[in-house]
Scaffold this active site. Structure first.
Site, PDB file in Angstrom:
ATOM      1  N   ASP A  41       0.834  -1.189   0.000  1.00  0.00           N
ATOM      2  CA  ASP A  41       0.000   0.000   0.000  1.00  0.00           C
ATOM      3  C   ASP A  41       0.875   1.248   0.000  1.00  0.00           C
ATOM      4  O   ASP A  41       1.464   1.607   1.014  1.00  0.00           O
ATOM      5  CB  ASP A  41      -0.916   0.006   1.227  1.00  0.00           C
ATOM      6  CG  ASP A  41      -1.840   1.207   1.230  1.00  0.00           C
ATOM      7  OD1 ASP A  41      -2.867   1.155   0.529  1.00  0.00           O
ATOM      8  OD2 ASP A  41      -1.521   2.197   1.919  1.00  0.00           O
ATOM      9  N   TYR A  95       3.796   9.584   0.074  1.00  0.00           N
ATOM     10  CA  TYR A  95       4.786   8.931   0.934  1.00  0.00           C
ATOM     11  C   TYR A  95       6.210   9.221   0.472  1.00  0.00           C
ATOM     12  O   TYR A  95       7.164   9.017   1.238  1.00  0.00           O
ATOM     13  CB  TYR A  95       4.547   7.421   0.985  1.00  0.00           C
ATOM     14  CG  TYR A  95       3.182   7.021   1.498  1.00  0.00           C
ATOM     15  CD1 TYR A  95       2.349   7.933   2.149  1.00  0.00           C
ATOM     16  CD2 TYR A  95       2.707   5.719   1.326  1.00  0.00           C
ATOM     17  CE1 TYR A  95       1.091   7.564   2.606  1.00  0.00           C
ATOM     18  CE2 TYR A  95       1.447   5.346   1.784  1.00  0.00           C
ATOM     19  CZ  TYR A  95       0.643   6.274   2.409  1.00  0.00           C
ATOM     20  OH  TYR A  95      -0.604   5.911   2.861  1.00  0.00           O
ATOM     21  N   LYS A 115      -2.092   5.922  -4.536  1.00  0.00           N
ATOM     22  CA  LYS A 115      -3.127   6.916  -4.277  1.00  0.00           C
ATOM     23  C   LYS A 115      -2.854   8.215  -5.023  1.00  0.00           C
ATOM     24  O   LYS A 115      -1.697   8.601  -5.210  1.00  0.00           O
ATOM     25  CB  LYS A 115      -3.217   7.201  -2.768  1.00  0.00           C
ATOM     26  CG  LYS A 115      -3.408   5.958  -1.913  1.00  0.00           C
ATOM     27  CD  LYS A 115      -3.453   6.289  -0.438  1.00  0.00           C
ATOM     28  CE  LYS A 115      -3.436   5.022   0.414  1.00  0.00           C
ATOM     29  NZ  LYS A 115      -2.102   4.402   0.441  1.00  0.00           N
ATOM     30  N   HIS A 117      -6.761   9.783  -2.408  1.00  0.00           N
ATOM     31  CA  HIS A 117      -6.178   9.768  -1.061  1.00  0.00           C
ATOM     32  C   HIS A 117      -7.062  10.490  -0.038  1.00  0.00           C
ATOM     33  O   HIS A 117      -7.298   9.995   1.067  1.00  0.00           O
ATOM     34  CB  HIS A 117      -4.786  10.411  -1.103  1.00  0.00           C
ATOM     35  CG  HIS A 117      -3.886   9.954  -0.018  1.00  0.00           C
ATOM     36  ND1 HIS A 117      -2.521   9.879  -0.143  1.00  0.00           N
ATOM     37  CD2 HIS A 117      -4.148   9.537   1.251  1.00  0.00           C
ATOM     38  CE1 HIS A 117      -1.981   9.448   0.985  1.00  0.00           C
ATOM     39  NE2 HIS A 117      -2.949   9.239   1.847  1.00  0.00           N
TER      40      HIS A 117
END
Length: 324
Positions: free
Chosen positions: A46, A51, A80, A113
């Site tokens: 994921d 990130y 996302k 997201h």
């Protein structure tokens, strides 16, 4: 190797019930962490633009495939769409960039997201762009609607860039609204969910609408304490809570396994992370036992409606009360 159960999505694809989360996995160790997690048996990963480690994630995946440890079709890669790319014309280009970082041709699952559209920031200026237009404090909203963005997400499916699409951090009103215009229904909903923030009504909504729910931050405040979040540091750590240490001792499991099983026993997917090989194996093996019903009822009474992952817990702003 641990056999992980899967769940059938509304898109027709199967998704593992236990995966590996990539938030806050350091760039310097990310490729090795992903590679080692694949060796440990994880198949769902994921990730997200925000990130900032998708390139390294891709390196870990590519290494495992090259060495014959796994085939691409055996993996379930999730990413996302960040807020600054919600305008319809921005969705496909950024999805293609993210795919290139992962060194893959399609995402198994691509999520919105947050249901928040912010003004576009060119990746050449800053990537990932974060919450602020200037990189410091200015919040600029985009005029893109969720309907516009979802239409662009559906285009990704039609073009083979995503096999399933879903949503993250959506609340009930936004979900019901999306279902009015969606040609492709969201396959999954990913939200913060743990014994301090159980969201039972949202779980029922998702099940009634055929949307598989993925719980993130299964260990409650643990992942937020390192960010010096006051709300997290003042909460009693779930990993040390007497309820869970007692259940773990009774079942001869780790506290983490019990916290994860609390979710998977309800049919929810989980995405824990760790860099320790032994803990990787333990977390993956969180579906091979059951928590007694009396203990599940005891945990149900622990709900404090205590949410950690919201912008106003990270920084001062009057422009992002998105969970009010």
């Amino acid at each position: 190797m641990t056999q992980v159960p899967s769940v059938k999505l509304s898109s027709g694809h199967d998704m593992p019930l236990v995966g590996f989360g990539l938030w806050k996995v350091d760039n310097s160790t990310c490729a090795d962490t992903v590679y080692n997690a694949i060796k440990a048996g994880y198949r769902l990963f994921d990730g997200a633009c925000d990130y900032g480690n998708e390139k390294e994630c891709g390196e870990g995946v590519a290494r495992a495939i090259k060495e014959g440890i796994v085939k691409r079709e055996e993996l379930f890669i999730v990413s996302k769409l960040w807020q600054t790319f919600h305008d319809k014309e921005r969705v496909e280009p950024i999805a293609r960039r993210q795919l290139a970082d992962w060194q893959i041709d399609y995402f198994d699952l691509f999520l919105i997201h947050f249901p928040v559209a912010l003004e576009y920031v060119d990746p050449e200026v800053r990537y990932p762009p974060g919450w602020f237009y200037d990189g410091e404090s200015e919040v600029r909203w985009s005029k893109a609607t969720n309907q516009e963005t979802w239409g662009a997400m559906e285009d990704l499916v039609e073009k083979g860039l995503a096999r399933s699409i879903g949503i993250s951090n959506f609340q009930s009103q936004t979900i019901y609204d999306l279902l009015k215009y969606a040609k492709i229904r969201p396959a999954t909903l990913q939200v913060e969910l743990h014994p301090y923030y159980q969201q039972p009504e949202l779980i029922r909504l998702a099940k009634n609408e055929g949307i598989v729910l993925t719980a993130y931050s299964s260990f409650g405040p643990t992942g937020f304490i390192e960010l010096n979040m006051d709300r997290a540091t003042s909460a009693s750590p779930l990993m040390e809570h007497e309820v869970f240490t007692t259940i773990a001792k009774k079942l001869n499991k780790t506290t983490a396994q019990v916290l994860l099983r609390w979710a998977t026993q309800q049919g929810l997917a989980v995405i824990p992370k760790t860099s320790r090989p032994n803990v990787m194996a333990e977390n993956l093996d969180c579906c091979s036992f059951d928590i007694p019903e009396e203990d599940m009822k005891r945990i149900a009474k622990m709900d404090l409606n205590l949410k950690f992952n919201q912008p106003t817990n990270y920084f001062d702003t009057e422009a992002l009360h998105i969970f009010a």
